[in-house]
Design a protein around this motif. Structure first.
Motif, short mmCIF file in Angstrom:
data_model
loop_
_atom_site.label_atom_id
_atom_site.label_comp_id
_atom_site.label_asym_id
_atom_site.label_seq_id
_atom_site.Cartn_x
_atom_site.Cartn_y
_atom_site.Cartn_z
N ALA A 504 0.82 -1.22 0.00
CA ALA A 504 0.00 0.00 0.00
C ALA A 504 0.85 1.27 0.00
CB ALA A 504 -0.95 0.00 1.20
N SER A 505 2.14 1.15 0.28
CA SER A 505 2.98 2.36 0.25
C SER A 505 3.13 2.85 -1.19
CB SER A 505 4.35 2.10 0.87
OG SER A 505 5.07 1.19 0.08
N ARG A 506 2.81 1.97 -2.15
CA ARG A 506 2.86 2.38 -3.56
C ARG A 506 1.47 2.51 -4.17
NH1 ARG A 506 6.90 -0.86 -2.27
NH2 ARG A 506 5.74 -2.76 -2.67
N ASP A 507 0.51 1.73 -3.64
CA ASP A 507 -0.85 1.76 -4.20
C ASP A 507 -1.82 1.58 -3.03
OD1 ASP A 507 -3.31 1.24 -5.25
OD2 ASP A 507 -2.72 -0.55 -6.36
N PRO A 508 -2.58 2.65 -2.67
CA PRO A 508 -3.42 2.56 -1.47
C PRO A 508 -4.51 1.48 -1.55
CG PRO A 508 -3.71 4.68 -2.60
CD PRO A 508 -2.60 3.97 -3.30
N ARG A 509 -4.75 0.93 -2.73
CA ARG A 509 -5.75 -0.15 -2.79
C ARG A 509 -5.10 -1.53 -2.57
NH1 ARG A 509 -7.76 1.61 -8.37
NH2 ARG A 509 -5.52 1.86 -8.30
N ALA A 510 -3.78 -1.54 -2.50
CA ALA A 510 -3.08 -2.82 -2.27
C ALA A 510 -3.05 -3.11 -0.76
CB ALA A 510 -1.68 -2.75 -2.84
N ALA A 511 -2.54 -4.28 -0.41
CA ALA A 511 -2.56 -4.70 1.00
C ALA A 511 -1.68 -3.78 1.86
CB ALA A 511 -2.06 -6.13 1.11
#
Ligand code: NAI
Length: 564
Positions: A504-511
């Motif tokens: 999520a540090s790169r993509d807020p929809r990721a884990a």
């Protein structure tokens, strides 16, 4: 391998066990993987079926058996049996089937096992029980239980187990589960570790009344007698396991911080419930901020449950907030903590020192509504504070209710919500509810494992704020480099390494945490960051430089393969 080798050479290790003694020694047993030559040399002929098998075949057989068992408690008993008979097979099985086996040997299943400890306890258990009635003799008793050099001691007094409180001596299973995680995630040598249960009694009436409870049936030691007992234990560790790292686990709130502060500069030691939990939760918050492109210093953070974990998380976040350039006072003003008396306020009676440090000014809340008992509850705090981050460490199931979460989501585009209480049944909310009540906008990480949640744009993976992402690298680095203490700077370096690996540090929809399958990779990165920080801070032995860190870690790392 030639027939002319003696037994110890044939095993590739120094020991002189043969026959049944060898098969009963988990540190050296290979079971059906003993070659025909080894069987001949080591007096094993007739004790094993004729096929010589590879480790891979043994893992496959274990998996066949494991996956057909009816429930988690049966699976725990099976895996525990493997651990008691063959350490290499146990660790390879765990590594190869991580996602299925880790929740069995560690949380959440181990919690249920501990609750049934009176009935499930079987001797021998590879751990040490030191009890209050052995006072004055702890060094002798510890020495009696040690069979070789010890790098790390994992100790509990079982007063604050997971979310299930005082469990008498049952906490030994937590120690064993965490030791397995050390090996899995960092490569700590499982033959050089020790699980210790300090039996100071129990205050749980059901255990005191249970004729099958195998621990001391007396009230817990308190006050000076308790502290003197722990002091004697630490002295015994210093004498019998010189240089070992001491990991404090699941001590009660009233003792955990005191013991940590008392001993953290005397020997390399840390408290996982305070510092490990704090590091993992702080890494999640850092990663969420980075993914959302928001400065940490601008977050408004509410912590619900100001016990060991909640206060530890607050302290870790305060350090990170100060590192952004805020003054200690400004940093404290970003955090609101609640416990049973509601929002913690200055002048409240009965707060632990750590909780009192988080108390807010009365002037700030004079106009806020209170309930019939004068408390300022979570709903009010959320409405007044408009938090961007909400962390649950209360063991109050469902505390993050729809009104609370909806109020938060109304004021904040992407609420970061961490319901950390374990076991699953005690979580402050489920990820599915949090996503539903925030229209899919929340960033969620939990204490217990949860299934992915379907969303219109695909399945949302739910990261588990599992301490296994930090403590193994922390303790392993201390062991591998021989660090004299575990400083806050080392912990911050480790959590930064973790934060960088959170999707999520790169993509807020990721884990909002790495996948468990990446735990070993994360553990290696954390160990390296921690070790380098320790060397930079002058905590390594004389002559050790940062250039040597990689080699020292590599040399200390144990992998589950058969020697010989
Ligand atoms: P603790 O017992 O020290 O703290 C719990 C706190 O919640 C206490 O201060 C208690 O007074 C407070 N509390 C209870 N009822 C409340 C209420 N109605 N309103 C507000 N506060 C209330 O326990 P500890 O060790 O801090 O653990 C708390 C939870 O966090 C446990 O479920 C534990 O399993 C979980 N945890 C999760 C971790 C993770 O996800 N990595 C790591 C460590 C703990």
């Amino acid at each position: 391998m030639t027939i002319a080798m003696d037994g110890a050479q044939a095993m590739g290790t120094l020991h002189n066990k043969r026959g049944l003694d060898l098969l009963r020694d988990p540190a050296h047993n290979k079971g059906t993987a003993f070659s025909l030559a080894e069987r001949h040399l080591l007096g094993l002929e007739g004790l094993l079926p004729p096929q010589v098998e590879s480790l891979e075949t043994q893992v496959q057989r274990s998996w066949e058996a494991f996956s057909h068992l009816p429930g988690d408690l049966e699976r725990f008993a099976f895996v525990d049996g493997v651990r008691r008979s063959n350490l290499v097979l146990f660790h390879r099985f765990l590594a190869d089937h991580l996602e299925a086996v880790l929740p069995i040997v560690y949380t959440p299943t181990v919690g249920a096992v501990i609750q049934g400890f009176s009935r499930s306890y079987r001797t021998p258990i590879e751990g040490v029980f030191l009890s209050a009635d052995q006072r004055g003799r702890l060094r002798e008793v510890l020495g009696n239980a040690i069979t070789g050099p010890v790098d790390l001691v994992l100790v509990t007094d079982s007063e604050g187990i997971l979310g299930i409180g005082d469990q008498g001596v049952g906490g030994i299973h937590i120690c064993q589960g965490k030791l397995a995680v050390y090996t899995l995630c960092a490569g700590l040598d499982p033959r050089r570790v020790l699980a210790v249960a300090l039996d100071v009694g129990t205050n749980r009436p059901s255990l005191l009344a249970d004729p099958l409870y195998p621990g001391l049936r007396q009230q817990r030691l308190e006050g000076e007698s308790y502290l003197a007992f722990v002091e004697e234990f630490v002295e015994a560790v210093e004498q019998e396991c010189p240089g070992a790292c001491l990991h404090w686990e699941d001590f009660g709130n009233s003792h955990a911080r005191l013991l940590l502060e008392r001993y953290r500069w005397r020997l390399p030691s840390f408290n996982d419930d305070i510092q490990g939990t704090s590091g993992v939760a702080s890494a999640a918050v850092l990663a969420a901020c980075r993914g959302l492109g928001q400065p940490l210093a601008e977050q408004r953070i509410v912590i619900f449950g100001a016990g060991t974990a909640g206060c530890g998380i607050a302290q870790g976040l305060l350090r990170l907030l100060e590192a952004t350039g805020l003054s200690p006072l400004e940093a404290r003003r970003r955090i609101w903590a609640l416990d049973r008396p509601g929002l913690l306020l200055e002048g409240m009676d009965g707060l632990t020192p750590a909780a009192a440090d988080l108390a807010r000014d009365l002037a700030e809340v004079h106009a806020w509504p209170r309930d019939g008992q004068g408390r300022i509850g979570l709903q009010t705090v959320v409405e007044q504070v408009r938090p961007t981050v909400l962390i649950g460490t209360s063991t109050v199931a469902g505390a993050f209710s729809q009104p609370v979460v909806s109020a938060m989501a109304r004021q904040c585009p992407n609420p970061v919500i961490l319901p950390l209480s374990n076991p699953t049944s005690l979580a402050e909310a489920t990820p599915a509810s949090l996503l539903e009540w925030s229209d899919g906008r929340a960033l969620v990480a939990t204490g217990s494992p949860f299934e992915p949640v379907p969303q219109p744009d695909g399945l949302r993976q739910i990261g588990q704020c599992n301490n296994c992402f930090l403590f193994p690298g922390l303790g392993f680095a201390a062991v591998a480099v021989g660090l004299q203490a575990i400083s806050d700077g080392m912990i911050d370096a480790g959590l930064e390494a973790l934060a960088q690996r959170i999707p999520a540090s790169r993509d807020p929809r990721a884990a909002l945490m790495p996948a468990l399958s990446d735990a070993a990779e994360v553990g290696a990165a954390v160990a390296e960051a921690v070790a380098r920080a320790g060397v930079r801070e002058g905590l390594a032995p004389a002559g050790v430089t940062e250039d040597m860190v990689e080699q020292l870690l590599q040399r200390a790392r144990w992998t589950p393969t058969y020697s010989g």
